[in-house]
Design a protein around this motif. Structure first.
Motif, mmCIF file in Angstrom:
data_model
loop_
_atom_site.group_PDB
_atom_site.id
_atom_site.type_symbol
_atom_site.label_atom_id
_atom_site.label_comp_id
_atom_site.label_asym_id
_atom_site.label_seq_id
_atom_site.Cartn_x
_atom_site.Cartn_y
_atom_site.Cartn_z
ATOM 1 N N THR A 18 -1.029 119.607 8.407
ATOM 2 C CA THR A 18 0.186 120.119 9.033
ATOM 3 C C THR A 18 1.289 119.064 8.933
ATOM 4 O OG1 THR A 18 -0.375 119.179 11.159
ATOM 5 C CG2 THR A 18 -1.238 121.377 10.705
ATOM 6 N N ALA A 19 2.533 119.525 9.100
ATOM 7 C CA ALA A 19 3.657 118.586 9.106
ATOM 8 C C ALA A 19 3.456 117.532 10.196
ATOM 9 C CB ALA A 19 4.971 119.335 9.317
ATOM 10 N N GLU A 20 2.922 117.961 11.332
ATOM 11 C CA GLU A 20 2.699 117.021 12.430
ATOM 12 C C GLU A 20 1.708 115.928 12.009
ATOM 13 O OE1 GLU A 20 2.654 120.336 12.734
ATOM 14 O OE2 GLU A 20 4.673 120.351 13.594
ATOM 15 N N GLN A 21 0.635 116.348 11.374
ATOM 16 C CA GLN A 21 -0.359 115.357 10.947
ATOM 17 C C GLN A 21 0.247 114.375 9.948
ATOM 18 O OE1 GLN A 21 -3.443 118.116 9.636
ATOM 19 N NE2 GLN A 21 -4.698 117.656 11.427
ATOM 20 N N ILE A 22 1.030 114.892 8.993
ATOM 21 C CA ILE A 22 1.647 114.009 7.992
ATOM 22 C C ILE A 22 2.597 113.030 8.670
ATOM 23 C CG2 ILE A 22 3.207 113.943 6.004
ATOM 24 C CD1 ILE A 22 1.953 116.626 5.146
ATOM 25 N N ILE A 23 3.400 113.539 9.609
ATOM 26 C CA ILE A 23 4.333 112.648 10.311
ATOM 27 C C ILE A 23 3.563 111.577 11.069
ATOM 28 C CG2 ILE A 23 6.009 112.557 12.201
ATOM 29 C CD1 ILE A 23 6.885 115.428 11.252
ATOM 30 N N GLY A 24 2.467 111.983 11.734
ATOM 31 C CA GLY A 24 1.664 111.019 12.479
ATOM 32 C C GLY A 24 1.123 109.922 11.579
ATOM 33 N N ILE A 25 0.649 110.311 10.406
ATOM 34 C CA ILE A 25 0.109 109.313 9.475
ATOM 35 C C ILE A 25 1.231 108.414 8.965
ATOM 36 C CG2 ILE A 25 -0.970 109.050 7.202
ATOM 37 C CD1 ILE A 25 -2.526 111.673 7.833
ATOM 38 N N LEU A 26 2.364 109.011 8.595
ATOM 39 C CA LEU A 26 3.490 108.236 8.060
ATOM 40 C C LEU A 26 3.949 107.180 9.065
ATOM 41 C CD1 LEU A 26 5.704 110.865 6.208
ATOM 42 C CD2 LEU A 26 4.554 108.880 5.237
ATOM 43 N N LYS A 27 4.061 107.593 10.338
ATOM 44 C CA LYS A 27 4.533 106.659 11.366
ATOM 45 C C LYS A 27 3.719 105.385 11.364
ATOM 46 C CE LYS A 27 6.860 109.470 14.841
ATOM 47 N NZ LYS A 27 6.683 110.274 16.062
ATOM 48 N N ARG A 28 2.395 105.522 11.234
ATOM 49 C CA ARG A 28 1.549 104.346 11.235
ATOM 50 C C ARG A 28 1.687 103.558 9.935
ATOM 51 N NH1 ARG A 28 0.457 107.129 15.196
ATOM 52 N NH2 ARG A 28 -0.994 106.440 16.809
ATOM 53 N N MET A 29 1.810 104.251 8.822
ATOM 54 C CA MET A 29 1.773 103.559 7.539
ATOM 55 C C MET A 29 3.042 102.745 7.272
ATOM 56 S SD MET A 29 -0.254 106.086 4.944
ATOM 57 C CE MET A 29 -0.478 104.748 3.773
ATOM 58 N N VAL A 30 4.208 103.296 7.650
ATOM 59 C CA VAL A 30 5.448 102.595 7.299
ATOM 60 C C VAL A 30 5.568 101.261 8.048
ATOM 61 C CG1 VAL A 30 6.679 104.696 6.685
ATOM 62 C CG2 VAL A 30 6.809 103.831 9.033
ATOM 63 N N GLU A 31 4.772 101.101 9.079
ATOM 64 C CA GLU A 31 4.790 99.813 9.765
ATOM 65 C C GLU A 31 4.091 98.726 8.967
ATOM 66 O OE1 GLU A 31 2.990 100.407 13.516
ATOM 67 O OE2 GLU A 31 4.445 101.930 14.157
ATOM 68 N N GLN A 32 3.235 99.149 8.053
ATOM 69 C CA GLN A 32 2.376 98.167 7.388
ATOM 70 C C GLN A 32 2.581 98.100 5.880
ATOM 71 O OE1 GLN A 32 -1.004 96.922 8.786
ATOM 72 N NE2 GLN A 32 -1.024 97.935 10.764
ATOM 73 N N GLU A 33 3.287 99.075 5.315
ATOM 74 C CA GLU A 33 3.384 99.144 3.855
ATOM 75 C C GLU A 33 4.835 99.064 3.402
ATOM 76 O OE1 GLU A 33 0.616 99.053 2.393
ATOM 77 O OE2 GLU A 33 -0.832 99.869 3.801
ATOM 78 N N SER A 34 5.034 98.747 2.119
ATOM 79 C CA SER A 34 6.365 98.721 1.530
ATOM 80 C C SER A 34 6.724 100.036 0.834
ATOM 81 C CB SER A 34 6.467 97.582 0.503
ATOM 82 O OG SER A 34 6.129 96.361 1.097
#
Lengths: 249, 249, 249, 249, 249, 249, 249, 249
Positions: free
Chosen positions: F60-76
C-alpha cells in the motif's frame, strides 16, 4: 455441532427438561442440513474437532448469511475465508458480532477452541511484505483453533541475517508456517534450521515467470529439506489449519 | 426445423393449402440460412433431434436477436447459453417470451421436447455451492430435452455422509451428471457406487494450482472408475446435452 | 554424529581416556566433512534428530560407498534412497551389513532411532498395487525413525468399502500417509474421515493426462479437506520423514 | 462374484447341499479379499455388472497371476489390460486358457457377459492406422461386455469421403467410439453426423506439438458438437467400457 | 517509401526540378527514421513490397499519431492494427482521412496496392460468428495488398453441409485463410478438399481447456492435411499478409 | 546505511561529538529495522554497495511511505519500482523530493552513487516501442548506480539495418541490456556482434502464443550466442542492476 | 491414381481395348481401398495433385509393405516418411526399387512429378548441423513434387555474416523453408530480408528450456516478420510439401 | 582464427615470406568455411575473443572430426561440449592430443587463452553431488578462457553452515557461478552474501515436480537478489563462458 452442545442436549433429555421428540428432531439434523444451495455438515465438529469453515469466494453475501444463520445455532466458533471488503460489509450488517479482519479477508465469529493441554506456540514467517495477507489468514486460523501464535514478516533470504535474529523463537515453536512467493526458497532454509514440521505456503506474489505462484509451489515441493510439506498457493487458511492439527497435544 | 414443423408443411401441400412454390421456397432454407454473420443450421433438428443451441459469449445482443428471430420461426424450443445479465436484458426487450435463468446464465424459449417413451430421471450432483451455476446449466438443458431432472448440490467428498444420503436417488437415475471443481474427486466416488454412465464436468472453481479447472479436468480423466466420461471445463450445457442423448429411449 | 556418539566422546575426555587434542580433531569435523565430491553434514543428527539421508539417484556406486564409509563412523543409522538393483549389488559388496529393500529401492544400515516416549502408530495407505514402491519407501523411513508403522495397500476410491474396512485402524493412527496416483482422490476422502494430519504423496502411476504425477499432485493440493499437506511426486521418503517428525512426542 | 455365482451358492444352501458355515465363509470374502499387494473387489460384479478389470502396467507377472487365480474362482470373465508381450508369455504359462490379443495388449479369460435384451451395435472408428491398438482395446472390451461391435479404421478427415462411405453403419449404431491422435478432429465430424452418443478417445500418436496426446484431448473437449464426451489419452479400455454401459438396454 | 515515391524523386532530380542536396536529405531517411520512441523502417516498402504495419496495442494514441505523421509522407497506404475504439477516436481526430473498421479494430489510410497481373481471389473462412473480428482483420489486410477477397463466416464442422455449399468458391481461390477457435478442426477439413495453400489462424474463442487458443493452435499444427501452415493465435493480420505474399503473381 | 553515513557517525564518536550510547543505539539498527510489516535491511548498502530497492507492487502507499521514511534517514539514494500512477501521487504528497518517472513506473529519491573509477557506458536496446517501459526501468536503475547509459529503442530484427546503424555504439559499451518481447530474437543477434556481456530481458509484449513473455524468455535462454544471461520477464530493474554490478571497475 | 493413369484407362476404354466392366471395377477403387488396417485414398492424386504420403512411424514394416503394394499400381511416385533404418531394410527387401535416404529417414519410389511451367527454385536453410535431418526431409519432398531445390545448412544467427553470404540465392527463391531449433530466431531474420513466403520449421534440437522444440515453435509464431507461417516441430515433410504447393505456377 | 594467427600471416606477407596470393587465399576463408554439413565461423575469434565452441550433441563423430580438422589449423584452443564417452573414443582416435574430461563430457584441445591483465578468480559452487557434471563443464570452460577457477561442491541450503565455511573465498571472487537443481534456492542465498555478479545454472537434477529443471530455472529467475542472471538448464558451458566474459579486465 461441537461436543459441548451435544452433551448439553443429552443432559437436558436425561433431566427430562427436553422431550425426547424435540431432542430427536434436533439431533436428526446432526448429519447435515440441506438448505437448497448448501448441505451444511454439522457433524464435522464432532468428527474433526472443528466446525466446517465457509469458503467465501464464489458465494453471494446472501448465501453466506444463510449458512451462518444455521451454523451459529450449533457451533461456538465459525470462520468465513476469502471475503472481499464490500461483501463483508453486507454480511456484518446481519451479523455485527462477527469480526472482519481486512488484512486477512476473514470473518471470525465466536471464541477460539479451548483445549486443555498446554501446547507449544505456532510460528508464522513470511518472506515479504506482500505475503502478509496470506500469513495473516494462517495466523487467525491457528489462533481460532486454540493456539498461541507468533509472527515474523518480511524476513526473506536476500538478507538472511534478518531471519537469524529469530533463531530462538523458531527453535521454540511446535510447528512453523512459512509463507513465500517469488522463488519460494525460505521454507527450505527455515526447515534446515529446525527439527519441527514446517508447512510451506507458496503465494502468487511476483510477476513474469513466477507463474501465479506455481514457481514458488514447485520450489517448495522440491525442497532439499525433508521436514517440509506444502499446501495450495495462497492457502493461508489450510496452512494454519494443518499446523493446528499437528500441534494438537 | 423439427419434424413437427416439417410434417405440417408437407401436410398443407398435400391438402393444396400451400402452393408448391411457397413450400419449396420455405424448404430450401432447410439446409442452412446465411444471415451474413451466421449460417443458421436449420437442418440440425432433423439430423440430431434438437435444434442448434446459440452460444452467447462473444456474440453481441444484436447478433443473438438476429439469430433468434430466424430460429423461432422454425423451432419449438431454442436455448441461448452464456448470456450475461445485462445482455439478457437487451435480448428480453425484444423477446419477452424468452425466460432468462440468471443462475445458469441461460435463455430458454419454447417448450421442452416431448418424447413418448418414459425415461428414467437424470440426476445432477454438484460438489460445492460455487459449482451451482454450471450444474444449473446442465439441469435446464437436460430438462429442455424432455427429461425429468433431479439435483443434489454441495455434497462433496470432504463429508461423504452427505453423498450417501442420496444413494437411492443415484441408483434410480438413468444417467448422472457430476459437477466439481478443486480436486474433482466426486465423479470417481459417485461412479464407483452406480452402474449407470456418469458425465463429469470440471469447473474452474478454486484457486492457485486448480489451474482454472485443469486440475479437476485431469483428475476426472484419470478416474479409476470406468463408467465416467468428461466434458470441457464449466461446460454444464454439454454435460446436460450428452446426458439427454444417452438417456434417449 | 548423533547425541549418543557426542556424549560418549565427551565422557571419555572427562575421564581422561581420550586426549584433548584427539577429541578436538574428531569434533572439528562435526560441522561437515569435505570429501571432494560431497560435503557430509555430520552436524545434522544433532540439529535435526536424524542423520543426513543419501539420495542415491545421480550418484555413482563409488560416491555412495565413499559417503557411507564416513557416515557409519559417526551415526547409528544411515539410509540410502533411490538405489537401483544393480547399483545396490555393488554397494552391498562393500557393506554386507546394509540391508537392501528391493521393493522400496532403499538401503538401510544400523538400528532404528530409539525414542523413549510411546507414540501412536503411523499408517501408510496406498490407492493401488502400482503405488506400493513409494508406499514402502515411506514405511521404511518412518520405521527407521522409531515408529510403529501399519499399512493398507490397494484401497482406492473406486471401491470405497475396501477403505471403510480400515476405519478403526485409521482412527487410531497419529499421522497418516496416503499414496495415490491417477486422480489422487484418496487423501481427500481419508482426511475427511479422520482428525489427524494426513501427508499426501502423489505418484507418477497412470498414463496420458496424469502428466507424470502432476495431476495427482494438483488434485491433492486442491483437496477440499484441510488436514492435508503434500510432498513431491513419488517422494515416499519425504512423506515418511515428515510423518515421523510430526509424530514425535 | 457375479449374480450367477451368488444365486448358485444360495440355492445350494437352500437345498442343504452346502453347510451354512461354509457358505458364510465363502460369502464373507464378497466385499473384498486382501492378498497383501492387492484388495480384490469381488463385490464389483454385483454392484456394477462387470468384474474388476486388472490394469497390467506397473504390476509384475507374479502379481497379475496372483490376482487372476483369485478372480477366476468367482467370475465368468476377466480382462487384463496393458500387458506387454513378454509379460503375457509368463502369464499364459500359468493360464493357457487366457487368450492374449497382441494388437490390443490384452488378456481375455472366460465368456462375454450374456445379456438378454437385444442391443444396437457399438461402432469403433479410428482416424489412422497407428491408432488401431487403442481402437482394438475398445473393441475387445465392448465385446466382452456383451455387445456386437463393428469397426472402421484409418478414415481420418484428410480424405473425408472415406468416412462418408460408412454413413449407414454409423447411423445404425447405438453408441460410437471415435479414436484419433494428431489434431483429434474426427470425433467432432462424426458427432455432427449422428444423433447418438460419441465417446472420443485421444491417442498419443503424432509428434512435436501433439504433446503426447494432449493436443487431441483438448481438441476433443472443445468439440463444437455436443453429443461428445471424452476419456483419457490412449484409454481404449475406458471408452469401450463406457460405450457398453451406455448401450445397456 | 514505395517505388512510386522513389521514382518520382529521382525523376525530379533528373529534370533539375529538385536540387541534389534536397533529394539527398530526403533519401537519407530512407533506411529508417529515429523519432525517439520508434525507428520507422521507411525502407520496407522497397524491400518487401508493402510498408511497415503499425501494431497498435501497447502504443499510446500519441505515439501512433507520431508514427503516422511520418509514414503518410512517404507511403501510399498505411495500416494500424489492434486499435481499441476509444484510441481510434483520438487518432481519427488527427487523421480524419483514416478509416476505422471497428469489426476488425483496424485503421486503413490510403489506397490498396495496385499490382498489374491479375490474381485469383483469396478466400477467408471462419468457423464461428465469434471468430469474425479475426477473419475481418485478415480480409482487410489482403484487400489492402491488392487482392480480391471473398468470405464465408460461421461454417464450422458441426454442420459440415454448410461448408460444402462453398465448394466451388473454395476450388477457385488462389489461397485460403481459415479462422477457427475451439478445437480448430476446420483448416484440416478445408485443406483436405483443395489443392491450394491454406493459412490457418487459431483464435482464442472458447473457454476452459481451449487454453486461450493454444488448443486450436496445436490442433492446426498437427493437421493431417499437408497443405496447411499456421500463424499466431488471433493473428488475422499476419494470415492476410502471408496469403497476399503467396498470391503475388 | 552506506559507508559515508557509517564513517560520519564513527568520526563524530572519535571526536567526542556524539556520546557512545547514542551511537550504539543508532548502529544497533544497522542489521535491520522491524517496523511490523517490514524488516528494512539497512545493512545492505554496506554488504552490497547499494541500498535495498523497494518493490512497490503489492504494497500500500502507506507501507511504502513508512519504509521510505526510515530509509531516507540512512541512505543517499532510494528507488521504488512498479509504482502505479495513482499510488505515486499519494507517495509524492508525502515526499515531494522523490521524482516519479511515469514511463518506468519508478520513484527515484536522492543522488546517484558516485564511484571514482571511470567506466564504459552501459547500452540499453529495445526491440519495439511497446518494450520501452521495461527498458526505461533498466535505464534509470543503471544510472542511479553511477553509470553513463545510452539507449536505442525500436530496433528489432524485422529490419536489421536499423540495428546495424548502432554498431559503433554497441562496440563501445561495457555491458549491454537487450529488451525484447514476441520471439525474443534480438539478444542473440546483438550478442553475436559484440564481445561484452549481454543481459537479456524478455517482456510480456505480444499476444497468443507469446505466453505472457515465456516465449521470449525461453528463446533467450536457448540463445545460440554464449555471452548472454537472462533475467525475469519484464524485470528491467534487475537487468539494470546486474549490468551495473558487472560494470563496476 | 494420378491424371496420367486415369486418362490412360479412359483412352483404352474409348478405343475398346478394355471392356467397360473391367474399367468400372478398376475405377470403383478410385475413392479409397479398404485393406483392413488402412483405407488407402487413391483419389488424393486427382484431388490434390500428389498422392497420399505414408507416415512410417507407428506402422509395422508389414503394414507399410502392404500399403506400398497397392499404391505403386496406381501412382507414379510414392513417399514414406519417418522410417527407421532397420525398418527400411525390411521394406527394401520387398521393394529394392525404393530408394532409402538415411539422412532424412525417407523412402522415395518413382519419378518426381513433372509439371510444365517453369518455376523459381525453393531454398532450404538450416540454422545448425543438427537440424539437417529435418531440412533434408523438406528437400526431398519439395524435389519429389517437381521443384529445383537449393540448400544452405548451419547458417544460424550467432554469426550472421554466414547468412548474408547467401543473400542473392535467397532473393532468387520462390519460397524459402527455414529450419531451426534452440531459440528459432532464424526465420524472422530471413523473412525480414526477402519479400517471398517463408515456411518456418521448428526442430526439437536443443536441451533444457527448449521444451522439445516448443520454444522454437512459439518463437516462430511470434515472429515480428509477417511473411512467415509455421508447421509442426520436426515436420520437414510438411514444410517441403507446403512450399511446393505455394510454388505451383 | 585468433589475433596471433592473423598477425603472423600479415607479418610474413610484410617480410615477403608469403606471396600475396597465398595469403589472400588463406584470409578469404576468414569469414566462414563451408564444409557441406557446417559453416565454420573462423571469424569468431577475432570478433568475440574466443573461437566457436562445437556443440557435440546431435553431431556424428565424423562430423565433429571434420570440423575439428579445419579448426585446429586456425585456432589455439578448441572446445567440444556434450560428448558421450563412446563418441569421445572415436574422436580421440583421430585427435589423441585432445583431452577428454569424462566428468564434464568435454574435449579440450590446445592451450588456455593467455590474457595479460591479472584477474580475480571465478568461483564455481554446486548445491549437490549430482550437479557436479554441469559445474565441471563451467569450470573447464572458464579455465580455457584464461581464468583461475575455484570450486566448492555439495554445499546446498539444507545445511547452510557448509556454505558459510566458504565466505572468504566467495568474497574474493570476481564472478560466481552457482549450479543447483531441485528448488534452485542456492543462487539467491549466495547472491545475498556478495556484491559481485552471480550466474545461476539450473540443473535437471531431481524428480517429479522438478519438471526437468524448469522448477530450478523459474526459481532462479524469481530470485529476490538482484545480482543474479540465469542461463539455460544444465548449460554449464554457457555459464562458464559468460562468467569469463564478465571477468575480462
Amino acid at each position: 455441532m461441537d461436543r459441548v452442545h451435544l452433551k448439553a442436549i443429552l443432559a437436558q433429555v436425561s433431566r427430562g427438561e427436553v422431550p425426547v421428540d424435540d431432542a430427536a428432531e434436533r439431533l436428526s439434523q446432526l448429519a447435515y442440513e440441506d438448505i437448497a444451495f448448501a448441505h451444511i455438515d454439522h457433524h464435522r465438529s464432532l468428527r474433526k474437532g472443528f466446525p466446517e469453515v465457509v469458503y467465501g469466494e464464489g458465494k453471494t453475501a446472501e448465501q453466506i448469511i444463510g449458512i451462518l444463520k444455521r451454523m451459529v445455532e450449533q457451533e461456538s466458533i465459525v470462520l468465513v475465508t476469502r471475503v472481499a471488503a464490500d461483501k463483508a460489509d453486507m454480511i456484518q450488517a446481519a451479523f455485527p458480532e462477527g469480526v472482519y479482519h481486512a488484512d486477512a479477508r476473514m470473518i471470525v465469529w465466536g471464541q477460539p477452541v479451548n483445549e486443555e493441554a498446554p501446547r507449544k506456540p505456532i510460528m508464522i514467517i513470511s518472506a515479504g511484505t506482500s505475503d502478509i495477507p496470506v500469513a495473516r489468514e494462517a495466523f487467525l486460523t491457528a489462533q481460532a483453533m486454540g493456539n498461541r501464535v507468533q509472527a515474523a514478516f518480511d524476513v526473506g533470504v536476500a538478507g538472511i541475517h534478518r531471519l537469524l535474529g529469530y533463531r530462538d523463537q523458531m527453535a521454540a515453536a511446535g510447528v512453523l508456517v512459512v509463507v513465500a512467493g517469488m522463488e519460494g526458497a525460505l521454507p527450505s532454509v527455515v526447515a534446515g534450521m529446525v527439527d519441527r514440521p514446517v508447512i510451506a505456503v507458496p503465494t502468487s506474489v511476483g510477476y513474469g515467470s513466477n507463474l501465479g505462484g506455481l514457481t514458488a509451489l514447485f520450489g517448495m515441493l522440491n525442497s532439499c529439506s525433508s521436514n517440509v510439506a506444502v499446501v495450495n498457493i495462497d492457502n493461508g487458511f489450510g496452512a494454519g489449519y494443518m499446523a493446528a492439527v499437528i500441534n494438537r497435544p
